[in-house]
Every structure is written in C-alpha cells, then in structure tokens.
Design a protein around this motif. Structure first.
Motif, PDB file in Angstrom:
ATOM      1  N   THR A  91       0.800  -1.227   0.000  1.00 19.96           N
ATOM      2  CA  THR A  91       0.000   0.000   0.000  1.00 19.96           C
ATOM      3  C   THR A  91       0.830   1.273   0.000  1.00 19.96           C
ATOM      4  O   THR A  91       0.285   2.344   0.229  1.00 19.96           O
ATOM      5  CB  THR A  91      -0.931   0.025   1.242  1.00 19.96           C
ATOM      6  N   TRP A  92       2.113   1.168  -0.293  1.00 18.02           N
ATOM      7  CA  TRP A  92       2.936   2.378  -0.277  1.00 18.02           C
ATOM      8  C   TRP A  92       2.485   3.370  -1.337  1.00 18.02           C
ATOM      9  O   TRP A  92       1.957   3.004  -2.367  1.00 18.02           O
ATOM     10  CB  TRP A  92       4.428   2.075  -0.440  1.00 18.02           C
ATOM     11  N   ASP A  93       2.740   4.663  -1.043  1.00 16.97           N
ATOM     12  CA  ASP A  93       2.408   5.733  -1.987  1.00 16.97           C
ATOM     13  C   ASP A  93       3.357   5.735  -3.175  1.00 16.97           C
ATOM     14  O   ASP A  93       2.941   5.921  -4.313  1.00 16.97           O
ATOM     15  CB  ASP A  93       2.444   7.100  -1.298  1.00 16.97           C
ATOM     16  N   ALA A  94       4.638   5.569  -2.908  1.00 20.39           N
ATOM     17  CA  ALA A  94       5.645   5.499  -3.969  1.00 20.39           C
ATOM     18  C   ALA A  94       6.433   4.205  -3.768  1.00 20.39           C
ATOM     19  O   ALA A  94       6.756   3.851  -2.627  1.00 20.39           O
ATOM     20  CB  ALA A  94       6.580   6.698  -3.904  1.00 20.39           C
ATOM     21  N   PRO A  95       6.717   3.502  -4.834  1.00 16.98           N
ATOM     22  CA  PRO A  95       7.431   2.226  -4.672  1.00 16.98           C
ATOM     23  C   PRO A  95       8.847   2.445  -4.140  1.00 16.98           C
ATOM     24  O   PRO A  95       9.544   3.356  -4.591  1.00 16.98           O
ATOM     25  CB  PRO A  95       7.461   1.641  -6.083  1.00 16.98           C
ATOM     26  N   PRO A  96       9.252   1.629  -3.184  1.00 19.77           N
ATOM     27  CA  PRO A  96      10.598   1.778  -2.634  1.00 19.77           C
ATOM     28  C   PRO A  96      11.690   1.313  -3.604  1.00 19.77           C
ATOM     29  O   PRO A  96      12.838   1.717  -3.501  1.00 19.77           O
ATOM     30  CB  PRO A  96      10.572   0.898  -1.387  1.00 19.77           C
ATOM     31  N   ARG A  97      11.310   0.472  -4.554  1.00 21.65           N
ATOM     32  CA  ARG A  97      12.250  -0.072  -5.536  1.00 21.65           C
ATOM     33  C   ARG A  97      11.454  -0.787  -6.613  1.00 21.65           C
ATOM     34  O   ARG A  97      10.255  -0.986  -6.476  1.00 21.65           O
ATOM     35  CB  ARG A  97      13.222  -1.054  -4.884  1.00 21.65           C
ATOM     36  N   GLU A  98      12.118  -1.187  -7.682  1.00 24.60           N
ATOM     37  CA  GLU A  98      11.473  -2.021  -8.694  1.00 24.60           C
ATOM     38  C   GLU A  98      11.281  -3.423  -8.119  1.00 24.60           C
ATOM     39  O   GLU A  98      12.057  -3.853  -7.260  1.00 24.60           O
ATOM     40  CB  GLU A  98      12.344  -2.094  -9.947  1.00 24.60           C
ATOM     41  N   PRO A  99      10.276  -4.160  -8.577  1.00 24.36           N
ATOM     42  CA  PRO A  99      10.114  -5.533  -8.105  1.00 24.36           C
ATOM     43  C   PRO A  99      11.363  -6.359  -8.432  1.00 24.36           C
ATOM     44  O   PRO A  99      11.982  -6.181  -9.480  1.00 24.36           O
ATOM     45  CB  PRO A  99       8.903  -6.045  -8.894  1.00 24.36           C
ATOM     46  N   ILE A 100      11.711  -7.233  -7.508  1.00 28.13           N
ATOM     47  CA  ILE A 100      12.850  -8.120  -7.737  1.00 28.13           C
ATOM     48  C   ILE A 100      12.353  -9.448  -8.293  1.00 28.13           C
ATOM     49  O   ILE A 100      11.172  -9.792  -8.154  1.00 28.13           O
ATOM     50  CB  ILE A 100      13.673  -8.337  -6.449  1.00 28.13           C
ATOM     51  N   SER A 101      13.230 -10.183  -8.924  1.00 32.30           N
ATOM     52  CA  SER A 101      12.840 -11.485  -9.479  1.00 32.30           C
ATOM     53  C   SER A 101      12.679 -12.499  -8.354  1.00 32.30           C
ATOM     54  O   SER A 101      13.209 -12.321  -7.251  1.00 32.30           O
ATOM     55  CB  SER A 101      13.887 -11.984 -10.482  1.00 32.30           C
ATOM     56  N   ILE A 102      11.985 -13.547  -8.643  1.00 30.92           N
ATOM     57  CA  ILE A 102      11.798 -14.622  -7.663  1.00 30.92           C
ATOM     58  C   ILE A 102      13.152 -15.217  -7.275  1.00 30.92           C
ATOM     59  O   ILE A 102      13.348 -15.632  -6.133  1.00 30.92           O
ATOM     60  CB  ILE A 102      10.807 -15.699  -8.179  1.00 30.92           C
ATOM     61  N   HIS A 103      14.107 -15.211  -8.182  1.00 30.96           N
ATOM     62  CA  HIS A 103      15.437 -15.750  -7.885  1.00 30.96           C
ATOM     63  C   HIS A 103      16.173 -14.841  -6.910  1.00 30.96           C
ATOM     64  O   HIS A 103      16.842 -15.324  -5.997  1.00 30.96           O
ATOM     65  CB  HIS A 103      16.233 -15.953  -9.173  1.00 30.96           C
ATOM     66  N   GLN A 104      16.046 -13.522  -7.077  1.00 31.34           N
ATOM     67  CA  GLN A 104      16.655 -12.581  -6.139  1.00 31.34           C
ATOM     68  C   GLN A 104      16.019 -12.704  -4.770  1.00 31.34           C
ATOM     69  O   GLN A 104      16.704 -12.631  -3.753  1.00 31.34           O
ATOM     70  CB  GLN A 104      16.512 -11.147  -6.653  1.00 31.34           C
ATOM     71  N   LEU A 105      14.705 -12.915  -4.730  1.00 34.89           N
ATOM     72  CA  LEU A 105      14.015 -13.078  -3.463  1.00 34.89           C
ATOM     73  C   LEU A 105      14.526 -14.318  -2.735  1.00 34.89           C
ATOM     74  O   LEU A 105      14.744 -14.301  -1.534  1.00 34.89           O
ATOM     75  CB  LEU A 105      12.500 -13.174  -3.679  1.00 34.89           C
ATOM     76  N   SER A 106      14.748 -15.396  -3.471  1.00 36.53           N
ATOM     77  CA  SER A 106      15.241 -16.642  -2.889  1.00 36.53           C
ATOM     78  C   SER A 106      16.631 -16.489  -2.308  1.00 36.53           C
ATOM     79  O   SER A 106      17.004 -17.209  -1.374  1.00 36.53           O
ATOM     80  CB  SER A 106      15.246 -17.759  -3.935  1.00 36.53           C
ATOM     81  N   GLU A 107      17.411 -15.553  -2.863  1.00 31.37           N
ATOM     82  CA  GLU A 107      18.775 -15.340  -2.384  1.00 31.37           C
ATOM     83  C   GLU A 107      18.837 -14.501  -1.131  1.00 31.37           C
ATOM     84  O   GLU A 107      19.865 -14.447  -0.470  1.00 31.37           O
ATOM     85  CB  GLU A 107      19.606 -14.671  -3.500  1.00 31.37           C
TER      86      GLU A 107
END
Length: 180
Positions: free
Chosen positions: A163-179
């Motif tokens: 629900t943020w007003d401005a995104p804190p960053r671009e979405p990361i890939s599922i592989h980056q999330l796993s790392e």
C-alpha cells in the motif's frame, strides 16, 4: 501434501492439468494445446521473474498457481497477474486458497503492489473464489473472446498487496528473493 516451487520436471504434468481447460472450456482463451517444447519455454520465460508454485500430494502435482506480467509498459511493473489451475480431484478442498496465499506472499515480498485476476465471465466459481480471497471487481469486458461458437467476456479483479504511496524499488525477481 505440500506447496513448492515448480521445476522444469513438473512441466509435463502442469501441461496435462492445463490441457482440459483449453480443450473443453472457455476458462482459457487458447484454442490449441501448446506442445511440450512451447509450454516449457513459456514456463522458463515466466519463472525468470515470477513464482510458479505447485500443490503436490504423494508425489503427484494436483494443481498450480503462478504470477505473470499483465501489462508490458514500464509504469505497470508493480502489477502482477495471478493464474491458477487445479485438476478435478483437487476442487473444493481449499487447495486453491492455500496456493494463492503462498503466491501472493511471494509477489508481495518481490515488491508488487497489485495483483490482477482475469476471469472468463462464464467461470462464476472462479469469480466467487477470488471474491472470497479478497479480490474486488474492477471491470467487465463483455464479449471480448470467441470460443466454441460463442462470445465470452472477462471479469477483471484486483487485490492490493502493498500500500505504499511510492514504490521503494522495482520488483525483484523470484530468484533474487530466494537469495535474500
């Protein structure tokens, strides 16, 4: 029973689950079942960025859910689309809700703000399912797909994940999330 990330070895079974939706229903707007090679490439393209989960019982995949990109332009990058398909023996057991909850949690952690479901109007069970798991109706597009000799519309539903007003960053890939 377990939810896990799909692997390339699951692709033939995933395609087997998807096939009747193409051949026998207007739930999928595809006309022909993709070949295994084409479907494998689709799987690889999607899983480069998004999660693809399976529900497995006693070594047999009974259903799957995955995220994908609903729109191409850069400003839409914080949006995802959710899709789910279950084999008939998995219907009505709460598997869909558990798969969606796991998928939505991953999408939220990746940095997606909204998730969309695009549902054939004839699929009232899916509309009810999405409503039950917190999606809200945003649009109806009447008669936008032609299959089995008649026109079918789509219902667009959405759920807010962040629900943020401005995104804190671009979405990361599922592989980056796993790392992480």
């Amino acid at each position: 029973m377990s939810i896990r990330r799909a692997t390339i070895q699951d692709v033939p079974r995933i395609l087997e689950i998807y096939k009747p939706y193409i051949e026998n229903t207007a739930i999928s707007f595809e006309y022909t079942v993709p070949g295994l090679e084409e479907f494998t490439q689709r799987f690889l393209d999607i899983t480069a960025q998004f999660p693809w989960l399976v529900w497995e019982e006693q070594g047999v995949v009974l259903g799957y859910a995955y995220g994908s990109l609903p729109f191409e332009r850069a400003a839409y990058q914080w949006c995802a689309e959710a899709s789910i398909y279950l084999c008939p023996e998995a219907w009505g057991k709460g598997i869909g809700k558990k798969l969606y909850a796991a998928l939505e949690q991953l999408l939220q952690c990746q940095g997606y703000r909204k998730v969309y479901a695009i549902i054939t109007t004839a699929n009232e069970a899916s509309v009810a399912f999405h409503r039950a798991v917190g999606y809200r109706h945003t649009a109806t597009m009447p008669d936008c797909g032609y299959k089995f000799g008649r026109w079918h519309g789509t219902v667009w539903m959405e759920k807010e994940l962040n629900t943020w007003d401005a995104p804190p960053r671009e979405p990361i890939s599922i592989h980056q999330l796993s790392e992480q």
